[in-house]
Design a protein around this motif. Structure first.
Motif, PDB file in Angstrom:
ATOM      1  N   PHE A 177       0.906  -1.211  -0.230  1.00  0.00           N
ATOM      2  CA  PHE A 177      -0.053   0.231  -0.197  1.00  0.00           C
ATOM      3  C   PHE A 177       0.868   1.178   0.044  1.00  0.00           C
ATOM      4  O   PHE A 177       0.510   2.307  -0.836  1.00  0.00           O
ATOM      5  CB  PHE A 177      -0.722   0.052   1.068  1.00  0.00           C
ATOM      6  N   GLY A 178       2.087   1.184   0.795  1.00  0.00           N
ATOM      7  CA  GLY A 178       2.880   2.488   0.876  1.00  0.00           C
ATOM      8  C   GLY A 178       3.211   2.735  -0.515  1.00  0.00           C
ATOM      9  O   GLY A 178       3.354   3.900  -1.136  1.00  0.00           O
ATOM     10  N   TRP A 179       3.750   1.582  -1.209  1.00  0.00           N
ATOM     11  CA  TRP A 179       4.299   1.785  -2.642  1.00  0.00           C
ATOM     12  C   TRP A 179       3.301   2.229  -3.424  1.00  0.00           C
ATOM     13  O   TRP A 179       3.393   3.194  -4.550  1.00  0.00           O
ATOM     14  CB  TRP A 179       4.580   0.172  -3.267  1.00  0.00           C
ATOM     15  N   ALA A 180       1.966   1.759  -3.516  1.00  0.00           N
ATOM     16  CA  ALA A 180       0.769   2.131  -4.247  1.00  0.00           C
ATOM     17  C   ALA A 180       0.310   3.767  -4.055  1.00  0.00           C
ATOM     18  O   ALA A 180       0.273   4.622  -4.964  1.00  0.00           O
ATOM     19  CB  ALA A 180      -0.392   1.516  -4.074  1.00  0.00           C
ATOM     20  N   GLU A 181       0.368   4.268  -2.770  1.00  0.00           N
ATOM     21  CA  GLU A 181       0.055   5.743  -2.548  1.00  0.00           C
ATOM     22  C   GLU A 181       1.344   6.360  -3.020  1.00  0.00           C
ATOM     23  O   GLU A 181       0.782   7.629  -3.478  1.00  0.00           O
ATOM     24  CB  GLU A 181      -0.057   5.868  -0.712  1.00  0.00           C
ATOM     25  N   ASN A 182       2.542   6.057  -2.888  1.00  0.00           N
ATOM     26  CA  ASN A 182       3.732   6.718  -3.133  1.00  0.00           C
ATOM     27  C   ASN A 182       3.666   6.987  -4.742  1.00  0.00           C
ATOM     28  O   ASN A 182       3.641   8.249  -5.498  1.00  0.00           O
ATOM     29  CB  ASN A 182       4.945   6.171  -2.988  1.00  0.00           C
ATOM     30  N   LEU A 236      -5.878   5.045  -6.764  1.00  0.00           N
ATOM     31  CA  LEU A 236      -5.512   4.317  -5.866  1.00  0.00           C
ATOM     32  C   LEU A 236      -6.438   3.157  -5.413  1.00  0.00           C
ATOM     33  O   LEU A 236      -5.874   2.114  -4.997  1.00  0.00           O
ATOM     34  CB  LEU A 236      -5.313   5.297  -4.694  1.00  0.00           C
ATOM     35  N   ALA A 237      -7.588   3.561  -5.680  1.00  0.00           N
ATOM     36  CA  ALA A 237      -8.780   2.355  -5.390  1.00  0.00           C
ATOM     37  C   ALA A 237      -8.280   1.119  -6.275  1.00  0.00           C
ATOM     38  O   ALA A 237      -8.725   0.005  -5.933  1.00  0.00           O
ATOM     39  CB  ALA A 237     -10.190   3.082  -5.724  1.00  0.00           C
ATOM     40  N   ARG A 238      -8.036   1.539  -7.587  1.00  0.00           N
ATOM     41  CA  ARG A 238      -7.662   0.487  -8.555  1.00  0.00           C
ATOM     42  C   ARG A 238      -6.404  -0.420  -8.286  1.00  0.00           C
ATOM     43  O   ARG A 238      -6.436  -1.901  -7.946  1.00  0.00           O
ATOM     44  CB  ARG A 238      -7.439   0.859 -10.090  1.00  0.00           C
ATOM     45  N   LEU A 239      -5.575   0.401  -7.531  1.00  0.00           N
ATOM     46  CA  LEU A 239      -4.393  -0.515  -6.976  1.00  0.00           C
ATOM     47  C   LEU A 239      -4.845  -1.216  -5.649  1.00  0.00           C
ATOM     48  O   LEU A 239      -4.320  -2.296  -5.657  1.00  0.00           O
ATOM     49  CB  LEU A 239      -3.282   0.582  -6.783  1.00  0.00           C
TER      50      LEU A 239
END
Length: 241
Positions: A172-177, A197-200
Motif C-alpha cells: 500500500f505504501g508503494w501504491a500511495e507513493n 489508488l482504488a484500482r491499485l
C-alpha cells in the motif's frame, strides 16, 4: 524510545476499543511521512509519461497495475517477506543473500540509487527510534549498502508486525507513493488520483498472495528497465527515477 503498551480508547458510545501497538507501528512504517525520500522517485513512471505511454488516468492505472503484478508481486514483496522471516530468526547470512540479490538485479543506476538511499534512510530512522532492535547490527553490517526492501521487511519484523499485514502495508505504501507521483507528472487531479489508488488497492491482496507463495524473487520487467534507463538522460525531470 519508550515502549508503547496496549491501551483502550473510549468512544462516543462508551465502549473501549483496544489500540494495537504493532498495527500503529505498521501504519507508521507505511506512511508517506516516513523520512526515507520515497516521494522523490517515480520508478519509471515519469519516463513513461515522456514517451507517451501514460497520458491520463486510465493509462496511468494500467501502467502501475502492471508494475504491481510484474515487479512488486514477483520481486520486491517476496524480498520483504523473506527479510521479515530472516529478521525474526536473526539470520544474518540470509539477510546478506537477499540484499546482494536486490543490489545485483537493479537494472539502472537510478533504481540502484533508490534502493540504497531509501534503505540507508530507513536505517537512520531505526537508529533514532529503535536503537535496541536486535536486527539492527545485522542490517548495518550489510555491504555495500542495505537495500530498501530488505530494510523494510526487517523493520516491520522489529516493530512487531505479522508477515501478511507487513507485506500488505509495504504494497500500500508503494501504491500511495506512485499514485502521488502520477498526480504530479501525468498530471492528474486529486480525485482522479484517488480513483487510481482504488484500482491499485483492489489488486493488492492478489499481489500479496502471489508474493507470499513465491518460492524465490524474480526480477524481469524489461520495458520498465528500458524506460528507467531513458529517464537517466531525460531532458526535463521532476523525479530521481
Amino acid at each position: 524510545m519508550a515502549t508503547i503498551t496496549r491501551t483502550a480508547t473510549a468512544t462516543t458510545t462508551g465502549m473501549a476499543i483496544p489500540t494495537e501497538p504493532a498495527l500503529l507501528h505498521l501504519l507508521w512504517l507505511a506512511s508517506p511521512a516516513l523520512p526515507v525520500g520515497g516521494f522523490s522517485y517515480s520508478e519509471g513512471l515519469e519516463a513513461a509519461v515522456e514517451a507517451g505511454l501514460v497520458d491520463g488516468e486510465a493509462s496511468a492505472g494500467d501502467w502501475l497495475l502492471s508494475q504491481l503484478e510484474l515487479v512488486q508481486a514477483r520481486a520486491e514483496l517476496p524480498v520483504v517477506a523473506a527479510a521479515h522471516a530472516a529478521a525474526l530468526a536473526l539470520d544474518g547470512p540470509r539477510l546478506a543473500e537477499l540484499n546482494a540479490w536486490v543490489l545485483q538485479t537493479r537494472e539502472t543506476s537510478e533504481s540502484l540509487q533508490q534502493a540504497r538511499q531509501m534503505g540507508r534512510s530507513l536505517l537512520v530512522w531505526m537508529q533514532g527510534l529503535v536503537p535496541d532492535a536486535a536486527v539492527l547490527p545485522l542490517l548495518q553490517a550489510l555491504a555495500p549498502a542495505t537495500a530498501w526492501p530488505v530494510a523494510m521487511g526487517a523493520a516491520a519484523a522489529a516493530r512487531g508486525a505479522a508477515l501478511e499485514p507487513a507485506v500488505t502495508a509495504v504494497a500500500f505504501g508503494w501504491a500511495e507513493n506512485l499514485m502521488q507521483a502520477a498526480v504530479r507528472c501525468v498530471p492528474l487531479g486529486q480525485t482522479a488520483g484517488q480513483r487510481l489508488l482504488a484500482r491499485l488497492v483492489q489488486a493488492i491482496p492478489q499481489a500479496v498472495a502471489t508474493a507470499l507463495a513465491a518460492p524465490e524473487p524474480l526480477a524481469f520487467a524489461p520495458l520498465l528497465g528500458i524506460h528507467g534507463a531513458r529517464h537517466e538522460t531525460q531532458y526535463s525531470r521532476l523525479f530521481r527515477s
